[in-house]
Motif scaffolding. Structure first.
Motif, mmCIF file in Angstrom:
data_model
loop_
_atom_site.group_PDB
_atom_site.id
_atom_site.type_symbol
_atom_site.label_atom_id
_atom_site.label_comp_id
_atom_site.label_asym_id
_atom_site.label_seq_id
_atom_site.Cartn_x
_atom_site.Cartn_y
_atom_site.Cartn_z
ATOM 1 N N GLN A 84 0.819 -1.202 0.000
ATOM 2 C CA GLN A 84 0.000 0.000 0.000
ATOM 3 C C GLN A 84 0.856 1.258 0.000
ATOM 4 N N ARG A 85 1.938 1.241 0.758
ATOM 5 C CA ARG A 85 2.802 2.412 0.797
ATOM 6 C C ARG A 85 3.518 2.597 -0.542
ATOM 7 N N LEU A 86 3.984 1.471 -1.131
ATOM 8 C CA LEU A 86 4.629 1.584 -2.437
ATOM 9 C C LEU A 86 3.646 2.076 -3.497
ATOM 10 N N PHE A 87 2.432 1.571 -3.434
ATOM 11 C CA PHE A 87 1.417 1.997 -4.400
ATOM 12 C C PHE A 87 1.115 3.482 -4.237
ATOM 13 N N ALA A 88 1.006 3.936 -3.001
ATOM 14 C CA ALA A 88 0.743 5.356 -2.759
ATOM 15 C C ALA A 88 1.901 6.221 -3.230
ATOM 16 N N THR A 89 3.128 5.740 -3.004
ATOM 17 C CA THR A 89 4.301 6.494 -3.460
ATOM 18 C C THR A 89 4.330 6.579 -4.982
ATOM 19 N N GLY A 90 3.999 5.509 -5.645
ATOM 20 C CA GLY A 90 3.954 5.526 -7.100
ATOM 21 C C GLY A 90 2.903 6.478 -7.621
ATOM 22 N N MET A 91 1.740 6.475 -6.998
ATOM 23 C CA MET A 91 0.690 7.409 -7.424
ATOM 24 C C MET A 91 1.133 8.860 -7.224
ATOM 25 N N THR A 92 1.840 9.120 -6.142
ATOM 26 C CA THR A 92 2.297 10.489 -5.886
ATOM 27 C C THR A 92 3.302 10.915 -6.948
ATOM 28 N N LEU A 93 4.254 10.041 -7.245
ATOM 29 C CA LEU A 93 5.246 10.383 -8.257
ATOM 30 C C LEU A 93 4.605 10.572 -9.624
ATOM 31 N N GLN A 94 3.649 9.701 -9.948
ATOM 32 C CA GLN A 94 2.998 9.806 -11.247
ATOM 33 C C GLN A 94 2.203 11.103 -11.360
ATOM 34 N N SER A 95 1.586 11.520 -10.280
ATOM 35 C CA SER A 95 0.813 12.775 -10.307
ATOM 36 C C SER A 95 1.712 13.990 -10.387
ATOM 37 N N ALA A 96 2.994 13.815 -10.017
ATOM 38 C CA ALA A 96 3.911 14.959 -10.053
ATOM 39 C C ALA A 96 4.540 15.161 -11.418
ATOM 40 N N VAL A 97 4.384 14.180 -12.315
ATOM 41 C CA VAL A 97 5.023 14.275 -13.624
ATOM 42 C C VAL A 97 4.562 15.511 -14.402
ATOM 43 N N PRO A 98 3.260 15.861 -14.439
ATOM 44 C CA PRO A 98 2.846 17.033 -15.220
ATOM 45 C C PRO A 98 3.443 18.339 -14.738
ATOM 46 N N PHE A 99 3.892 18.364 -13.482
ATOM 47 C CA PHE A 99 4.431 19.617 -12.954
ATOM 48 C C PHE A 99 5.937 19.740 -13.169
ATOM 49 N N VAL A 100 6.523 18.724 -13.782
ATOM 50 C CA VAL A 100 7.967 18.764 -14.022
ATOM 51 C C VAL A 100 8.192 19.280 -15.442
ATOM 52 N N ARG A 137 10.282 6.327 -14.923
ATOM 53 C CA ARG A 137 11.032 5.093 -14.684
ATOM 54 C C ARG A 137 10.929 4.670 -13.221
ATOM 55 N N ALA A 138 10.938 5.645 -12.331
ATOM 56 C CA ALA A 138 10.791 5.315 -10.902
ATOM 57 C C ALA A 138 9.429 4.687 -10.627
ATOM 58 N N VAL A 139 8.403 5.214 -11.293
ATOM 59 C CA VAL A 139 7.064 4.631 -11.130
ATOM 60 C C VAL A 139 7.037 3.199 -11.653
ATOM 61 N N ASP A 140 7.685 2.965 -12.807
ATOM 62 C CA ASP A 140 7.744 1.595 -13.352
ATOM 63 C C ASP A 140 8.494 0.655 -12.409
ATOM 64 N N ASP A 141 9.560 1.151 -11.816
ATOM 65 C CA ASP A 141 10.314 0.322 -10.864
ATOM 66 C C ASP A 141 9.460 -0.021 -9.643
ATOM 67 N N LEU A 142 8.673 0.940 -9.210
ATOM 68 C CA LEU A 142 7.789 0.660 -8.070
ATOM 69 C C LEU A 142 6.745 -0.389 -8.448
ATOM 70 N N ASP A 143 6.218 -0.284 -9.679
ATOM 71 C CA ASP A 143 5.250 -1.303 -10.124
ATOM 72 C C ASP A 143 5.890 -2.687 -10.168
ATOM 73 N N ALA A 144 7.140 -2.765 -10.668
ATOM 74 C CA ALA A 144 7.831 -4.058 -10.700
ATOM 75 C C ALA A 144 8.078 -4.579 -9.295
ATOM 76 N N THR A 145 8.410 -3.684 -8.366
ATOM 77 C CA THR A 145 8.618 -4.094 -6.974
ATOM 78 C C THR A 145 7.332 -4.630 -6.366
ATOM 79 N N ILE A 146 6.228 -3.989 -6.675
ATOM 80 C CA ILE A 146 4.941 -4.454 -6.163
ATOM 81 C C ILE A 146 4.628 -5.853 -6.691
#
Length: 485
Positions: A280-296, A307-316
């Motif tokens: 759950q924490r990894l999933f939440a972290t991935g969602m946060t990073l993914q939501s931050a992409v448009p602001f970068v 890539r970090a989001v993909d790595d988190l998905d693979a870890t999950i």
């Protein structure tokens, strides 16, 4: 009556007293007869007379006092012999009791199963002065006996054999449920299966190890020809020893089952924690990073976030695969995950090897490896481990199963003697064919320290329908006997 001996027939009394019956012409001083003349019938000596001719007693010249002393000595000697026999019997029983206590302590203290089985065989072989000791365990509902331990003369011809119950001397003992004795096991008509392995051996005894009516093994001892056979006084303690060892094995099995339950409960707890907390924490972290992409604004920074989001998905996915493996409790391999089946294959060969192989698993084996590949992989693993147990004489084995970059790889490395140049390679050809049918391959190497390294790899893509006939037996041994080294 001066005490002198009368002069008879001109003989000197002194000379007469010194001359024996062979002198001739000497007359008896009592009746004057020539000693060369046979005694009259009425003068025949009574053998019961303590003072007759030829001696002074009834036992070859012994008097009553001598007879009494001899009788006392004979009684004392008989008592000493009986006491020695009783002492030897007591010492014999004590040795069996000490052996049984040692085996029980080893089993209940959590000793390695192979060590304890070897202890049972060696103690029995030593006490009964046998040249060969074998312990076979039942498999496949008792229809097959696997020789788990063999020590002594020609032990290498017995160790690791899998024999049918019908046609083997140990199987005859298990079928009868009682002590089975053979005067000449080499020519025993009950031995009809398996390779020739009894040459030079004669007397043999096989004792079933039965606990609560369940056969748990067979203890077999043999002596070289022409040593004496095993008699009933020897086999009676052996039967009791085998029965007590079976009970101790059952108690140890119950203890292991209790420990296994505790382990499974702990695995359930870990699985719940991983699912409820880590994922759950990894999933939440991935969602946060993914939501931050448009602001970068910087493109490369956005790519790194993705890539970090993909790595988190693979870890999950890896954690979920681990959770699935932790929660697979069914001992039946049908429907079980690949992790569980690999673990069971390694555990099953532990007794034959005499040690526990090192096992390493990496990647989502249970979710990413299709069923056909998993089936082939387990068969290949059993074949490779069987070869290591039978032919490698290894002191260590490492097993690795992993998925990476769309490829499943199984590696078995041992530190044994390597593959002889003149060895039959039917088993290895079978492993290569299994890999080829799935689009993969087999590679054999020699590690720097010696031994054998076997690497079996197949691609994961497009393998769903690649099911071959396997060409092997139910244990995955392609040549039916595992002689592929």
């Amino acid at each position: 009556m001066s005490g002198t001996v009368p002069h008879v027939d001109g003989e000197d009394p002194g000379r007469r007293s010194r001359r024996g019956p062979a002198t001739g012409g000497v007359r008896d001083r009592h009746d004057g007869r020539d000693r060369r003349d046979p005694p009259a019938s009425h003068d025949a000596p009574d053998p019961r007379d303590d003072h007759g001719p030829g001696g002074t007693g009834g036992l070859g010249g012994l008097d009553h006092e001598d007879e009494t002393v001899l009788s006392a000595l004979a009684a004392a000697a008989g008592m000493a012999i009986e006491n020695a026999r009783l002492y030897e019997d007591a010492r014999y029983r004590q040795r069996w009791m000490e052996a049984n206590a040692e085996v029980t302590r080893a089993l209940l203290s959590g000793g390695a199963e192979q060590h304890v089985l070897g202890l049972i065989v060696e103690r029995a072989r030593t006490i009964l002065a046998a040249d060969l000791g074998v312990l076979a365990l039942p498999e496949e509902d008792g229809d097959v006996l696997r020789v788990a331990v063999a020590t002594g003369a020609d032990a290498e011809y017995h160790r690791g054999l899998r024999l049918p119950r019908d046609g083997s001397f140990a199987g005859a003992a298990m079928a009868s449920g009682e002590v089975t004795v053979s005067a000449d096991v080499e020519n025993d008509p009950r031995v009809t299966s398996g390779p020739s392995r009894w040459e030079g051996l004669g007397p043999a005894v096989a004792v079933p190890m039965t606990g609560n009516g369940v056969p748990r093994g067979v203890l077999l001892l043999a002596r070289r020809t022409p040593r004496p056979p095993f008699d009933e006084p020897q086999t009676a303690p052996l039967s009791a020893f085998a029965g007590q060892a079976a009970v101790a094995m059952e108690l140890a099995e119950r203890r292991r089952e209790a420990e296994q339950i505790t382990l499974l409960e702990e695995r359930d707890r870990i699985a719940r924690d991983l699912h409820d907390l880590a994922i759950q924490r990894l999933f939440a972290t991935g969602m946060t990073l993914q939501s931050a992409v448009p602001f970068v604004e910087h493109p490369k920074a956005g790519e790194r976030l993705l890539r970090a989001v993909d790595d988190l998905d693979a870890t999950i996915r890896i954690i979920r695969s681990t959770i699935f493996g932790l929660r697979t409790h069914d001992e039946d391999t049908d429907g079980a995950g690949l992790r569980t089946r690999v673990t069971e294959a390694v555990r099953d060969v532990t007794s034959a090897l005499g040690f526990t192989p090192v096992l390493s698993m990496d990647g989502p084996l249970d979710t990413d490896v299709p069923g056909p590949i998993a089936d082939e992989a387990v068969a290949v693993l059993r074949e490779a481990l069987s070869n290591a147990a039978r032919h490698a004489h290894a002191h260590g084995v490492e097993v690795t199963a992993r998925t990476a970059d769309g490829v499943f790889t199984l590696t078995v490395v041992d530190d044994g003697t390597g593959i002889p140049a003149d060895a039959r390679h039917s088993g290895l050809h079978n492993l290569a064919e299994r890999a080829a049918r799935l689009g993969g391959g087999l590679r054999l190497d020699t590690p720097p320290g010696g031994g054998t390294s076997l690497t079996w790899h197949v691609p994961l893509e497009g393998a769903d329908g690649a099911v071959g006939d396997g060409g092997g037996d139910e244990d995955g041994n392609g040549d039916g006997g595992g002689a592929g080294r």
